[in-house]
Design a protein around this motif. Structure first.
Motif, short mmCIF file in Angstrom:
data_model
loop_
_atom_site.label_atom_id
_atom_site.label_comp_id
_atom_site.label_asym_id
_atom_site.label_seq_id
_atom_site.Cartn_x
_atom_site.Cartn_y
_atom_site.Cartn_z
N VAL A 130 0.87 -1.18 0.00
CA VAL A 130 0.00 0.00 0.00
C VAL A 130 0.90 1.23 0.00
N VAL A 131 0.63 2.15 -0.92
CA VAL A 131 1.40 3.40 -1.01
C VAL A 131 0.43 4.57 -0.94
N VAL A 132 0.69 5.47 0.01
CA VAL A 132 -0.16 6.65 0.19
C VAL A 132 0.62 7.88 -0.23
N LEU A 133 0.00 8.74 -1.03
CA LEU A 133 0.62 10.02 -1.39
C LEU A 133 0.30 11.05 -0.31
N GLY A 134 1.35 11.65 0.24
CA GLY A 134 1.16 12.68 1.25
C GLY A 134 1.85 13.96 0.85
N CYS A 216 3.20 -0.99 4.24
CA CYS A 216 2.57 0.27 3.84
C CYS A 216 3.61 1.38 3.93
N VAL A 217 3.65 2.24 2.92
CA VAL A 217 4.58 3.37 2.94
C VAL A 217 3.87 4.62 2.45
N ALA A 218 4.45 5.76 2.80
CA ALA A 218 3.95 7.05 2.31
C ALA A 218 5.06 7.73 1.54
N ILE A 219 4.74 8.29 0.40
CA ILE A 219 5.71 9.08 -0.35
C ILE A 219 5.18 10.49 -0.50
N GLU A 220 6.09 11.42 -0.72
CA GLU A 220 5.72 12.83 -0.67
C GLU A 220 5.53 13.43 -2.05
#
Length: 455
Positions: A130-134, A216-220
């Protein structure tokens, strides 16, 4: 994009806060519907298919979503509003077709950069489930916070549920989530609605995935990329950012803007190198300007082709169908509509040219009008190469003025004029000596009588 990617675009929301009679995603930025910006970015990122979750104005939204790209669009109807998780599940049958990645986008967030979407898929291919854009918010108030630990995303915490320590986090949820196509349906179906609103929140997918041992990770991305629209005020803010980006791209490509902040561009505006744009110019959809043309101040162009080295304005209006060849000059307070103007022709001052063909090198004098409308139908005016139309002439269509012909000033032309002929269509002048003095004395006497009587 080598991987197969499905974009699920959520576009079923109402326009309650927009206070609008049409779907929010049909409102425009850069003269392109919000939804078309989103699907265009998805297409540019390389998605294989777009599942479009629609509600209000479903047909119009689907039509707008197809603008400018050839990625297949599959509309699915959401009749009930039960949260973002529920909305994504409306596309269950399409997700089940099998994709490496599923990315969820929002139809009212038009600024997303295709590169950010590619980055999310790259992160997925590197092993994240899972990748969330933040984004880093200048003011994070109101946004969900992205809680990270040891380089992984552990939760998305809404502000009202965050601790004092978590509220200090400025890394915020942008809403866009990419997850494994193989895991997608299972994760979505596990989302519950045990919350104050009884809704299914897509953000819960992070904690569900972690409970299953998934990464799960978040990328900017930039804060501007994540801009969404709920009100007319926010729509205006997005327009400002979009215009700034569009102007910047144009100037980097070789366009000179004297006062960039006053120039309004559309999504498909094409400007050649060495074009000069003076202040307060508006480009509507469908404008193409050739190299080294000059668009003078306060001009308005829409559906128009302007040839190289042309001069437009100031205060000129070019309407749909205006097709100007090289070195054409359209001067101040002139309007051109559905007309083809040949190379080097001049329409200098205060003229209207509509439904016309004007030959190369022709000169249209000040105040000339092509009378193209009879109350029911439009008719064509043809003016030959090198013709000269004197000032304040009315050309009553359908009519042809031949090559090299000359129309005397003040003429009302109702019949064709052969090439190299002179046409004068006005009453003969009469001069009556002394008559002006007697007329003036009479007028003054009437005025004096009125003043004396008080009327």
């Amino acid at each position: 994009m080598a991987r197969t990617c499905l974009a699920v675009v959520l576009a079923a929301g109402d326009a309650t806060r927009m206070k609008s009679s049409k779907s929010k995603v049909l409102h425009t930025v850069g003269n392109l519907p919000l939804i078309a910006h989103v699907t265009g970015s998805a297409a540019a990122a390389g998605v294989r298919k777009i599942a479009l979750v629609v509600g209000r104005d479903a047909d119009a939204v689907a039509m707008a979503a197809r603008s400018g790209h050839d990625v297949p669009i599959a509309p699915v109807m959401q009749t009930e509003r039960k949260g973002t998780g529920h909305a994504v599940l409306m596309a269950k049958d399409i997700i089940a077709e099998g994709y490496d990645d599923v990315v969820v986008l929002y139809g009212d967030a038009p600024m997303i950069d295709p590169e950010s979407l590619r980055a999310a898929v790259t992160e997925r291919s590197a092993g994240a489930d899972v990748v969330v854009l933040g984004f880093r918010a200048a003011d994070p108030t109101g946004y969900g916070r992205l809680i990270e630990r040891d380089g992984e995303l552990v939760a998305i915490r809404e502000q009202k549920e965050a601790t004092a320590e978590e509220l200090e986090i400025d890394f915020c949820n942008g809403g866009i989530i990419t997850f494994s196509g193989a895991q997608a349906i299972s994760l979505l179906e596990a989302i519950g609605n045990d919350n104050a609103k009884g809704e299914y929140y897509l953000t819960d997918i992070v904690e569900i995935a972690r409970e299953r041992g998934l990464k799960c990770v978040a990328i900017e991305a930039s804060e501007e990329d994540m801009m969404g629209c709920n009100t007319r005020a926010e729509l205006a803010e997005i327009e400002v950012v979009w215009q700034q980006r569009a102007r910047h791209r144009a100037m980097l490509s070789g366009v000179t803007m004297i006062d960039p902040a006053t120039v309004y561009l559309s999504f498909d505006t094409e400007l050649g190198n060495d074009v000069v744009i003076e202040p307060n110019v508006w480009f509507g959809p469908g404008v193409r300007v050739g190299q080294s043309a000059v668009i003078h101040a306060f001009s308005h162009l829409e559906g128009t082709v302007v040839g190289a080295h042309a001069q437009i304005g100031p205060f000129a209006r070019l309407r749909p169908g205006a097709d100007l060849a090289e070195k054409v000059k359209v001067g101040n307070f002139c309007e051109v509509k559905k007309a083809r103007i040949g190379e080097g022709a001049k329409v200098n001052h205060l003229s209207y040219i509509g439904d016309a063909v004007i030959g190369a090198g022709a000169n249209i004098g000040a105040g000339t009008i092509t009378c193209n409308y009879d109350g029911q139908n439009k008719h064509l005016t043809e003016i030959g190469a090198g013709a000269f139309i004197g000032s304040n002439s009315s050309l009553v269509a359908p009519v042809k003025i031949g090559d090299g012909a000359y129309v005397g000033s003040g003429s009302v032309v109702t019949m064709d004029v052969p090439e190299d002929a002179l046409a004068v269509a006005r009453a003969r002048q009469e001069t009556k000596p002394g008559r002006a003095k007697r007329l003036r004395e009479k007028i003054l006497a009437i005025k004096a009588l009125k003043m004396k009587s008080g009327s």
